[in-house]
Design a protein around this motif. Structure first.
Motif, mmCIF file in Angstrom:
data_model
loop_
_atom_site.group_PDB
_atom_site.id
_atom_site.type_symbol
_atom_site.label_atom_id
_atom_site.label_comp_id
_atom_site.label_asym_id
_atom_site.label_seq_id
_atom_site.Cartn_x
_atom_site.Cartn_y
_atom_site.Cartn_z
ATOM 1 N N LYS A 128 0.834 -1.209 0.000
ATOM 2 C CA LYS A 128 0.000 0.000 0.000
ATOM 3 C C LYS A 128 0.863 1.251 0.000
ATOM 4 N N THR A 129 1.937 1.215 0.772
ATOM 5 C CA THR A 129 2.845 2.366 0.829
ATOM 6 C C THR A 129 3.555 2.568 -0.501
ATOM 7 N N VAL A 130 4.034 1.458 -1.084
ATOM 8 C CA VAL A 130 4.737 1.532 -2.368
ATOM 9 C C VAL A 130 3.797 2.062 -3.446
ATOM 10 N N ILE A 131 2.568 1.570 -3.469
ATOM 11 C CA ILE A 131 1.587 2.001 -4.471
ATOM 12 C C ILE A 131 1.276 3.486 -4.309
ATOM 13 N N ALA A 132 1.037 3.904 -3.055
ATOM 14 C CA ALA A 132 0.707 5.311 -2.795
ATOM 15 C C ALA A 132 1.865 6.230 -3.213
ATOM 16 N N ASN A 133 3.091 5.808 -2.921
ATOM 17 C CA ASN A 133 4.251 6.631 -3.283
ATOM 18 C C ASN A 133 4.411 6.731 -4.806
ATOM 19 N N ALA A 134 4.155 5.620 -5.487
ATOM 20 C CA ALA A 134 4.271 5.633 -6.943
ATOM 21 C C ALA A 134 3.174 6.487 -7.572
ATOM 22 N N GLN A 135 1.962 6.368 -7.063
ATOM 23 C CA GLN A 135 0.874 7.194 -7.588
ATOM 24 C C GLN A 135 1.165 8.677 -7.378
ATOM 25 N N LYS A 136 1.718 9.000 -6.234
ATOM 26 C CA LYS A 136 2.068 10.398 -5.948
ATOM 27 C C LYS A 136 3.170 10.876 -6.895
ATOM 28 N N ALA A 137 4.179 10.024 -7.123
ATOM 29 C CA ALA A 137 5.285 10.396 -8.016
ATOM 30 C C ALA A 137 4.800 10.621 -9.442
ATOM 31 N N LEU A 138 3.730 9.904 -9.849
ATOM 32 C CA LEU A 138 3.163 10.060 -11.188
ATOM 33 C C LEU A 138 2.179 11.223 -11.263
ATOM 34 N N GLY A 139 1.982 11.905 -10.138
ATOM 35 C CA GLY A 139 1.141 13.097 -10.148
ATOM 36 C C GLY A 139 -0.259 12.893 -9.614
ATOM 37 N N ASP A 140 -0.548 11.709 -9.039
ATOM 38 C CA ASP A 140 -1.899 11.411 -8.535
ATOM 39 C C ASP A 140 -2.964 11.760 -9.575
ATOM 40 N N VAL A 141 -2.723 11.356 -10.829
ATOM 41 C CA VAL A 141 -3.636 11.734 -11.909
ATOM 42 C C VAL A 141 -4.913 10.911 -11.853
ATOM 43 N N LYS A 142 -6.004 11.532 -12.305
ATOM 44 C CA LYS A 142 -7.282 10.834 -12.458
ATOM 45 C C LYS A 142 -7.466 10.399 -13.919
ATOM 46 N N SER A 143 -6.795 11.129 -14.809
ATOM 47 C CA SER A 143 -6.804 10.769 -16.228
ATOM 48 C C SER A 143 -5.556 11.346 -16.866
ATOM 49 N N ILE A 144 -5.163 10.748 -17.979
ATOM 50 C CA ILE A 144 -3.981 11.234 -18.677
ATOM 51 C C ILE A 144 -4.126 10.918 -20.161
ATOM 52 N N THR A 145 -3.592 11.795 -20.979
ATOM 53 C CA THR A 145 -3.517 11.520 -22.405
ATOM 54 C C THR A 145 -2.080 11.739 -22.862
ATOM 55 N N TYR A 146 -1.643 10.888 -23.766
ATOM 56 C CA TYR A 146 -0.308 11.077 -24.348
ATOM 57 C C TYR A 146 -0.370 10.778 -25.838
ATOM 58 N N SER A 147 0.573 11.368 -26.570
ATOM 59 C CA SER A 147 0.540 11.251 -28.023
ATOM 60 C C SER A 147 1.956 11.184 -28.577
ATOM 61 N N GLY A 148 2.029 10.820 -29.847
ATOM 62 C CA GLY A 148 3.321 10.700 -30.531
ATOM 63 C C GLY A 148 3.173 9.786 -31.724
#
Length: 487
Positions: A23-43
């Protein structure tokens, strides 16, 4: 008893601690990724039809298994974790259908609906979401994940609710680095040829694309160790306000039924025979069939092509045993490694038959057919055997003094660099996989490539031209020549 109780208590404490650490590892990783609710990427991206290769605008000839991959321009993907849903689109340029190498524009569409993303649903429908860093962490947070150290990574593991056909749990592992980034994610899926197919998605070049949108610059997915999909990310946005309109899903196909509709069970296969000569029998199941030819030798039988699917292979094997009850199927010839021509091979491996195929296909088939099959309940899973494969360079002849079969590698052709054809000199029969001739119509680009090889280079004096894909009527050398304008 006290010792056993103490051991059980220690194990329970260890499991609880692992879950808490996760739970701690997951929470830290989600925080490091910006605690996003949605994301879009392109290329830009590349993909390939599994077990094939993507001949396309940049490379017209197949170079090998999954080589080349097909370029996808203007690639856009949106992941909305509230659904959760995922959608991706892009522009492609593909070779045409029916053997044409004329390039035509196309559209890449990939959609994972909220229903598909339900982990109680089939794993193959949802794993493309959960292989992403954001989807993986969401799934881990909701599925009692555990964590352990492995070298420089913390490995977070969880299982979806759905189980494999064998009853075994699926497993998905995410490898978190010391910066709390998801370096790669792996899972396994039962696949007809690849067995317990190992799927790995690797994320590299993590960076903030602006506004806290952490995303990898490169995403690479392999299946069974072979290239499958990759993305070069040039832009990313976190929590876009227009998330619903980005990469809209494709319109539903006309004439399709609504939810709950089904095709029902496949009809039983009815095998019919055509005698091509003494000890030479063509097997077919009629329209839409993938035909096989049984060749009788003194002490064994050779099957040319394995029937496209497990069901058809089983039916053809049963027919072979009726026709030649005291002779084992020692060999099965595979024209090329595309999925519709390899589907029956596990059945023949379980029979103990040796596969004959181009040298270019050996590495792929040896790795695939010798993989564990713990997630599956098919014929080879029930009767495990080591796959035996004989490669053909340019030519290989099988003969026992009474019967001869000649196998030739045909190259260069657009369709596959592992294509072989089978020639039976006594009956002057040419049996081939994907060089379809339609009587009365000009040769397609694949047949145009085959013509100079069999007529001018090999000078095969065939009279009967048989396609693995069942033809509506028997075809002859005259039909082949006419399609090429040589009659």
């Amino acid at each position: 008893m006290r010792k056993l109780t103490l051991i059980a208590a220690c194990l329970t404490m260890a499991v609880n601690a692992a879950a808490q650490d996760a739970k701690t590892v997951i929470a830290n990783a989600q925080k490091a990724l910006g605690d996003v609710k949605s994301i879009t990427y392109s290329g830009s991206a590349k993909d390939v039809s599994f077990q094939q290769c993507g001949a396309n605008k940049t490379q017209m000839n197949c170079q090998g298994t999954h080589d080349p991959m097909r370029p996808i321009d203007s690639y856009v993907r949106v992941i909305d974790l509230s659904g959760p849903v995922s959608r991706a689109t892009g522009d492609t340029n593909n070779i045409g259908a029916g053997g044409s190498t004329t390039v035509a524009p196309g559209k890449f569409n990939q959609q994972i609906t909220a229903q598909q993303a339900d982990t109680a649903q089939p794993w193959n429908g949802s794993l493309e979401l959960y292989l992403t860093p954001w989807g993986f962490l969401k799934g881990a947070a909701e599925h009692n994940a555990t964590a352990r150290k492995s070298g420089k990574f913390t490995v977070v593991s969880w299982s979806p609710k759905v189980k494999a056909p064998s009853g075994k749990d699926y497993m998905i592992n995410g490898y978190i680095d010391d910066k709390n980034m998801v370096d790669h994610v792996e899972t396994w899926l039962g696949e007809n040829i690849m067995g317990d197919m190992h799927i790995v998605q690797t994320n590299s070049g993590w960076k903030d694309f602006g506004g806290g949108a952490m995303a990898p610059s490169k995403i690479v997915q392999t299946r069974g160790g072979w290239p499958f999909f990759e993305v070069t990310v040039t832009a990313a946005r976190a929590n876009p306000s227009d998330v619903a309109s980005i990469a809209p899903p494709p319109a539903p196909a006309a004439g399709r039924g609504g939810a709950g509709g089904g095709r029902g069970p496949a009809p039983a296969l009815v095998v019919t025979q055509e005698k091509l000569g003494d000890g030479l029998i063509r097997l077919t199941t009629g329209g839409g069939s993938y035909d096989s030819i049984l060749v009788e030798f003194k002490d064994y039988v050779m099957m040319l092509e394995a029937g496209q699917s497990e069901a058809r292979a089983l039916a053809y094997v049963a027919e072979a045993k009726k026709l030649f009850p005291n002779k084992p199927i020692r060999y099965v010839w595979n024209s090329h490694p595309h999925s519709d021509h390899t589907g029956g091979l596990p059945v023949l491996v379980a029979e103990g038959a040796t596969i004959i195929t181009s040298e270019n296909n050996k590495k792929f088939l040896e790795g695939a057919l010798n993989a564990p099959r713990t997630l599956m309940t098919d014929t080879l899973a029930k009767n495990p055997k080591k796959a035996k494969i004989e490669g053909v360079g340019e030519k290989k002849v099988y003969s026992d003094g009474t019967r001869t079969v000649e196998i030739y590698h045909v190259s260069p052709v657009p369709h596959s660099n592992g294509l072989t054809i089978a020639y039976l000199p006594k009956e002057k029969v040419l049996f081939q996989g994907d060089f379809t001739v339609t009587p009365g119509e000009p040769a397609n680009d694949h047949v145009k490539a085959l013509g100079p090889i069999v007529l001018d280079k090999l000078k095969l004096p065939f009279e009967r031209y048989i396609n693995v894909h069942a033809s509506a009527a028997p075809q002859t050398r005259a039909d082949f020549l006419k399609s090429l304008g040589r009659s």
